[in-house]
Design a protein around this motif. Sequence first.
Motif, PDB file in Angstrom:
ATOM      1  N   CYS A 170     -75.639   3.816  52.808  1.00 21.53           N
ATOM      2  CA  CYS A 170     -76.361   2.585  53.137  1.00 21.53           C
ATOM      3  C   CYS A 170     -76.462   2.371  54.639  1.00 21.53           C
ATOM      4  CB  CYS A 170     -75.741   1.373  52.449  1.00 21.53           C
ATOM      5  SG  CYS A 170     -74.147   0.835  53.112  1.00 21.53           S
ATOM      6  N   HIS A 212     -68.911  -5.718  36.949  1.00 20.83           N
ATOM      7  CA  HIS A 212     -68.887  -5.959  38.393  1.00 20.83           C
ATOM      8  C   HIS A 212     -67.493  -6.416  38.844  1.00 20.83           C
ATOM      9  CE1 HIS A 212     -73.072  -6.416  37.096  1.00 20.83           C
ATOM     10  NE2 HIS A 212     -73.392  -5.901  38.284  1.00 20.83           N
ATOM     11  N   HIS A 260     -71.656  -4.950  47.335  1.00 21.85           N
ATOM     12  CA  HIS A 260     -72.515  -3.836  47.749  1.00 21.85           C
ATOM     13  C   HIS A 260     -73.731  -3.738  46.822  1.00 21.85           C
ATOM     14  CE1 HIS A 260     -73.901   0.116  48.885  1.00 21.85           C
ATOM     15  NE2 HIS A 260     -73.086   0.050  49.925  1.00 21.85           N
ATOM     16  N   PRO A 261     -74.948  -3.864  47.360  1.00 27.67           N
ATOM     17  CA  PRO A 261     -76.148  -3.890  46.504  1.00 27.67           C
ATOM     18  C   PRO A 261     -76.306  -2.674  45.600  1.00 27.67           C
ATOM     19  CG  PRO A 261     -76.691  -4.577  48.728  1.00 27.67           C
ATOM     20  CD  PRO A 261     -75.273  -4.087  48.760  1.00 27.67           C
ATOM     21  N   ARG A 262     -76.006  -1.499  46.090  1.00 29.56           N
ATOM     22  CA  ARG A 262     -76.173  -0.302  45.253  1.00 29.56           C
ATOM     23  C   ARG A 262     -75.172  -0.296  44.102  1.00 29.56           C
ATOM     24  NH1 ARG A 262     -78.271   5.064  45.577  1.00 29.56           N
ATOM     25  NH2 ARG A 262     -78.069   5.784  43.434  1.00 29.56           N
ATOM     26  N   TRP A 288     -73.128   6.238  42.378  1.00 35.23           N
ATOM     27  CA  TRP A 288     -72.756   5.716  43.697  1.00 35.23           C
ATOM     28  C   TRP A 288     -71.244   5.771  43.798  1.00 35.23           C
ATOM     29  CZ3 TRP A 288     -69.454   1.786  45.147  1.00 35.23           C
ATOM     30  CH2 TRP A 288     -69.475   1.424  46.498  1.00 35.23           C
ATOM     31  N   GLN A 311     -76.276  -9.068  52.055  1.00 37.86           N
ATOM     32  CA  GLN A 311     -76.034  -8.439  50.757  1.00 37.86           C
ATOM     33  C   GLN A 311     -76.222  -9.423  49.608  1.00 37.86           C
ATOM     34  OE1 GLN A 311     -72.003  -6.967  51.260  1.00 37.86           O
ATOM     35  NE2 GLN A 311     -72.725  -4.885  51.653  1.00 37.86           N
ATOM     36  N   ILE A 335     -73.763  -2.934  42.776  1.00 40.87           N
ATOM     37  CA  ILE A 335     -74.185  -4.007  41.867  1.00 40.87           C
ATOM     38  C   ILE A 335     -75.320  -3.514  40.965  1.00 40.87           C
ATOM     39  CG2 ILE A 335     -75.319  -6.272  41.764  1.00 40.87           C
ATOM     40  CD1 ILE A 335     -73.728  -6.940  44.377  1.00 40.87           C
ATOM     41  N   TYR A 336     -76.302  -2.861  41.555  1.00 35.86           N
ATOM     42  CA  TYR A 336     -77.434  -2.340  40.791  1.00 35.86           C
ATOM     43  C   TYR A 336     -76.961  -1.360  39.716  1.00 35.86           C
ATOM     44  CZ  TYR A 336     -81.431   0.504  39.554  1.00 35.86           C
ATOM     45  OH  TYR A 336     -82.377   1.189  38.845  1.00 35.86           O
ATOM     46  N   GLU A 337     -76.129  -0.408  40.116  1.00 37.16           N
ATOM     47  CA  GLU A 337     -75.666   0.623  39.182  1.00 37.16           C
ATOM     48  C   GLU A 337     -74.845   0.022  38.043  1.00 37.16           C
ATOM     49  OE1 GLU A 337     -76.258   3.902  38.927  1.00 37.16           O
ATOM     50  OE2 GLU A 337     -77.631   3.910  40.635  1.00 37.16           O
ATOM     51  N   SER A 388     -75.038  -3.061  36.943  1.00 34.55           N
ATOM     52  CA  SER A 388     -75.971  -3.843  36.119  1.00 34.55           C
ATOM     53  C   SER A 388     -76.700  -2.929  35.139  1.00 34.55           C
ATOM     54  CB  SER A 388     -76.985  -4.579  37.004  1.00 34.55           C
ATOM     55  OG  SER A 388     -76.336  -5.546  37.788  1.00 34.55           O
ATOM     56  N   ARG A 389     -77.055  -1.746  35.598  1.00 38.08           N
ATOM     57  CA  ARG A 389     -77.712  -0.757  34.744  1.00 38.08           C
ATOM     58  C   ARG A 389     -76.796  -0.391  33.573  1.00 38.08           C
ATOM     59  NH1 ARG A 389     -77.147   4.338  34.443  1.00 38.08           N
ATOM     60  NH2 ARG A 389     -76.021   4.565  36.395  1.00 38.08           N
TER      61      ARG A 389
END
Length: 168
Positions: free
Chosen positions: A159, A126, A57-59, A152, A14, A61-63, A65-66
């Motif tokens: 995942c 985060h 969790h990558p998803r 998410w 991750q 983190i991505y969300e 960050s968005r």
Amino acid sequence: MSVSPTDLEILREQLGRVPRGVVDIAARCACGYPTVVMTAPRLDDGSPFPTTFYLTHPRAIYELSRLEADGVMAELTELVETHEDVAEAYQRAHEDYIARRTALGEVPEIDGISAGGMPNRVKCLHALAGHSLAAGPGVNPIGDIALSRIDWTPETCTCGRENEKDAR
């Protein structure tokens, strides 16, 4: 909770690096994968580490960050500054964070410091969402708001099923 060798391998995947200072898995997604780790307040090299609840969790983190890229932190800081009830709840979240970290050990260099800008501003969604996921709903109002605005949830995560497809 405990941290298994499999958890540590998943965390390495991750994060893209060997995880440091992991004490426990503080939250998992529906697939059973680590989502938030509880990290020691002092790393093995002696460095103080104030981020007790580290989102992995990558998803998620991505969300988050968005959301940060969309400037939500300024909006949420204004909410803390203009709504007394939110400010009081955010202060309690700050105190909760410090109490949970202090239970792991006291580190004078970070005494009184929590994470994510608490208690006066919003600096890192985060960290705040990680606290919310670890402590549960209602503890960190800003983390809860951030989580409510992303596409998410740990309960609807897929995942593990996606990883099963990749393994075939």
